[in-house]
Structures are given as C-alpha cells and as structure tokens.
Design a protein around this motif. Structure first.
Motif, PDB file in Angstrom:
ATOM      1  N   GLU A  77       0.855  -1.196   0.000  1.00 39.65           N
ATOM      2  CA  GLU A  77       0.000   0.000   0.000  1.00 39.65           C
ATOM      3  C   GLU A  77       0.885   1.238   0.000  1.00 39.65           C
ATOM      4  N   ILE A  78       0.657   2.118  -0.967  1.00 38.69           N
ATOM      5  CA  ILE A  78       1.431   3.349  -1.084  1.00 38.69           C
ATOM      6  C   ILE A  78       0.502   4.551  -0.978  1.00 38.69           C
ATOM      7  N   THR A  79       0.820   5.457  -0.078  1.00 38.22           N
ATOM      8  CA  THR A  79       0.074   6.699   0.085  1.00 38.22           C
ATOM      9  C   THR A  79       1.017   7.868  -0.161  1.00 38.22           C
ATOM     10  N   THR A  80       0.580   8.818  -0.987  1.00 36.16           N
ATOM     11  CA  THR A  80       1.400   9.993  -1.291  1.00 36.16           C
ATOM     12  C   THR A  80       0.686  11.241  -0.803  1.00 36.16           C
ATOM     13  N   VAL A  81       1.399  12.064  -0.040  1.00 37.86           N
ATOM     14  CA  VAL A  81       0.839  13.278   0.539  1.00 37.86           C
ATOM     15  C   VAL A  81       1.555  14.481  -0.054  1.00 37.86           C
ATOM     16  N   VAL A  82       0.793  15.424  -0.582  1.00 39.86           N
ATOM     17  CA  VAL A  82       1.337  16.688  -1.078  1.00 39.86           C
ATOM     18  C   VAL A  82       0.721  17.803  -0.244  1.00 39.86           C
ATOM     19  N   ASP A  83       1.518  18.436   0.583  1.00 35.93           N
ATOM     20  CA  ASP A  83       0.977  19.416   1.526  1.00 35.93           C
ATOM     21  C   ASP A  83       2.074  20.412   1.891  1.00 35.93           C
ATOM     22  N   PRO A  84       1.888  21.700   1.578  1.00 40.70           N
ATOM     23  CA  PRO A  84       2.914  22.704   1.886  1.00 40.70           C
ATOM     24  C   PRO A  84       2.775  23.334   3.269  1.00 40.70           C
TER      25      PRO A  84
END
Length: 382
Positions: A101-108
């Motif tokens: 399971e791969i989760t990618t988070v993009v958050d500045p």
C-alpha cells in the motif's frame, strides 16, 4: 627542563597516542558488528514506513524500489512532499502497487523550523499502523530491512530502533570524500559510544518507534524546531525509561555531493548538530584525529625525531583501521591520496564547526541554539 613548546608537543603526541588506540578499538568493534547474525522476529506486526521527500536526488528510483521490495507480510509506505511540482513525485509514481500500500501526501503546510519534521507532520494523518518507521529518502535497503528493524521490539524495554549506515558514493570526488567520512568517522564512533555506555545515539536514516511511545513523547510536533530531530526523539523516549537499540544490519546511504562547497556545508551542519546537543563531547572528539594531532606536535616541536616518529605511527594506525573497516564492511579500498584529503577535511570541519552555530539547510541559513533548536538567521527567507 622541558620548554613550553616541547611540552606542548609531547602533550599533543600523547593525545595522538590515545587517538591511535581509539581507532584500533573502533576497527575491532566494526568487525564485531559486521559479524553479528540477525535474529528474525517471532512476530511481524503491520508497519507504516514514512519517507519524507524533497527533490529527485540521484539514485532515488533504486532507493525507493528497495523499500518496496521487502520480504515482509504487511506494511504501508507513506511518501510526503511539500509542493506538487516536486520531482520526487515522478519517481514515486513509477513504484509498483500490487504488493504494498502506497500513500502519497502533497501538503505545503509549514510546521516549525525543521522542514523534514514539518513534512512528517503533514503525512501523519495517513499513517495507519502502530509500529512506525521514519526513513530518509537516500537510503537503500535489503529485503530483510523491516525484519531487522522490527526484531528488537520483542524486548518491551526498547523504545526506538535505529540503524547505522554505510556511505555509498554516487559519483565524483566530493561524494567519495563524503562517504569516507561516514564509513570511517560516523559509523565507528557510534559503535565506540555504545561500547562505553553512551546508548543515546538515534540516527535519522532510520528511526522506528511505537505509536504510543511517540505520542507520549509529545508526538512529531515536539521535534519541529530542532535541528537534531533524531537525537531529540531518542532523548524523549529515554525519558520514558525505554532504550534505543541498533538494528542488526546497517543500511546503505547514497552519498551525492555536487561540489566542495556543498560537501563542506553538509558536514558543518552535521558537526554543529552534534556540537549543539553535546558540545563537551564534540570538542573532546579531537582525540579521534591522531594524524592531525601528531602533525601539530611535529610542527610545534620543531620536527624532533620523536614527533616525526609519532606522525608515522599515527598514519600507519589510521591506515590499518581504515583497511580493517573496509574489509569488515565489504568496501572498496580507498586510495592513499583520497584518505589523506579526507583526514585534512575532517580536521577543517572540526575546527570550523567548533567556532560557530550557523548552518545552511535547504538553501536557508539558521542559527543553532544551545538546546539544538533552530532560529532563522537574519536575512534568511522564512
């Protein structure tokens, strides 16, 4: 009667002698560590691996792929970046998702001065499991990596499991010098510290911790303003009466330095991080540089015969220790010229790091306070 300069020369030679002994002991400890046989865990609980990313560094595809290819039954990978145009996202997109399971988070969203910890805080809501591994993006691991990290937690008194690391240069002179500093400076010194009872070393390449222990320590937010976030985490866990344990096997860290300026800035930042949390020990670490000490003894002693013999003994003992460590860790033999340059650079870094508290990190200039927390230097962009 011994004059001042002769006395100083003899004092420096004595310190160099201690340094030679230190390196002989360190080499033996590296050999023993390399010969340890990993004990597989009897239980293999689900694990969440957090990997904060920033840019597509050289070798990233292989680094990330090695984390996917784990011989472990149930684990989650959580990647995090601050910007949607971060080049690391393209490498993450190439990873297979059929076996993990791969989760990618993009958050500045910013959190404190430590940008890595800020990234981790943005990733935190997506972490599902109670056993958490925080791992840097530049490490490359074998398929038993998670087993090696999980196994020590069978002892209920273990609060954090961390990994030593072996430097693997990506390309070029400066990367090779950086890797030598890791392999013949950091790694042996960490083992010596543990051998004499200093078991407070927690290394950011890999830090594994139970969710409850981390939350009891104040969570990731407790690390958000510290340069030495790994040391702070280890210290907070030790305050709970728990131990820091080493995984049975080191990981590989891919060392890439574009130029001398970048290498010097990195090493000064690392050195001032150590000095910030334990300045007396850092200053005492001068004894681990017997070649420099012996050469200073020869200089102030006017090139006396005993001081020149001291230089020869220091060089030979240092070379023996390096060759023993190379053999134990399966490293290629470094050339004598490269080793000499590394010794000189290590001394320069020591002197510079001892004389200031400013570091450059991801293009921003910080001042390291005495407690290891960070302040933006005047003129830096927040």
């Amino acid at each position: 009667m011994i004059g001042f300069w002769q006395g100083l020369s003899l004092l420096l030679l004595a310190a160099a002698g201690f340094g030679c002994l230190y390196h002989i002991i360190a080499a033996q400890l590296v050999r023993s560590f390399a010969q340890r046989q990993p004990v597989p865990p009897s239980a293999r609980p689900p694990v969440s691996v957090m990997k904060p990313l920033c840019g597509a560094e050289p070798g990233m595809a292989e680094n990330l792929s090695s984390c996917v290819a784990q011989d472990y039954p149930d684990f989650q990978l959580v990647f995090g970046v601050a910007q949607p145009d971060d080049g690391a996202l393209a490498e993450v997109a190439k990873l297979p998702t059929d076996r993990v399971e791969i989760t990618t988070v993009v958050d500045p969203t910013p959190h404190g001065r430590n940008l890595k910890v800020g990234n981790l805080l943005n990733m935190w809501p997506h972490v599902r499991h109670d056993l958490i591994v925080i791992a840097d993006s530049d490490i490359r691991v074998g398929p038993a990596y998670l087993d090696h990290v999980v196994a020590p937690f069978e002892d209920a008194k273990v609060g954090v499991v961390t990994c030593l690391y072996v430097g693997r240069p990506v390309e070029g002179l400066w990367s090779a010098l950086g890797a030598l500093g890791v392999n013949h400076g950091f790694l042996p010194s960490a083992l010596v510290a543990r051998a004499i009872g200093r078991k407070d070393g927690c290394f950011g390449a890999t830090m594994a911790v139970r969710r409850g222990v981390l939350e009891h320590a104040g969570g990731l937010a407790a690390l958000s303003d510290s340069l030495a976030d790994d040391w702070v985490l280890g210290n907070l866990v030790r305050k709970q009466g728990l131990h820091i344990e080493l995984a049975a096997r080191p990981v590989d860290i891919m060392v890439h330095e574009d130029d001398f300026q970048t290498l010097l800035a990195h090493e000064i930042r690392w050195a001032r991080t150590i000095a910030a949390v334990d300045r007396p020990s850092y200053q005492a670490s001068l004894v681990t540089q017997p070649v420099a000490l012996a050469m200073m003894a020869a200089a102030v002693g006017g090139g006396s015969m005993i001081s020149l013999i001291g230089v020869v003994v220091a060089c030979l003992s240092r070379l023996w220790a390096v060759r023993a460590q190379e053999a134990a860790l399966g490293l290629p033999r470094a050339g004598l010229g490269l080793l000499g340059l590394r010794e000189f650079l290590s001394f320069v870094v020591y002197v510079v790091a001892s004389c200031g508290r400013t570091v450059i990190w991801r293009g921003r200039r910080f001042v390291v306070r005495r407690d290891g927390t960070l302040d933006l230097a005047e003129g830096s962009i927040p």
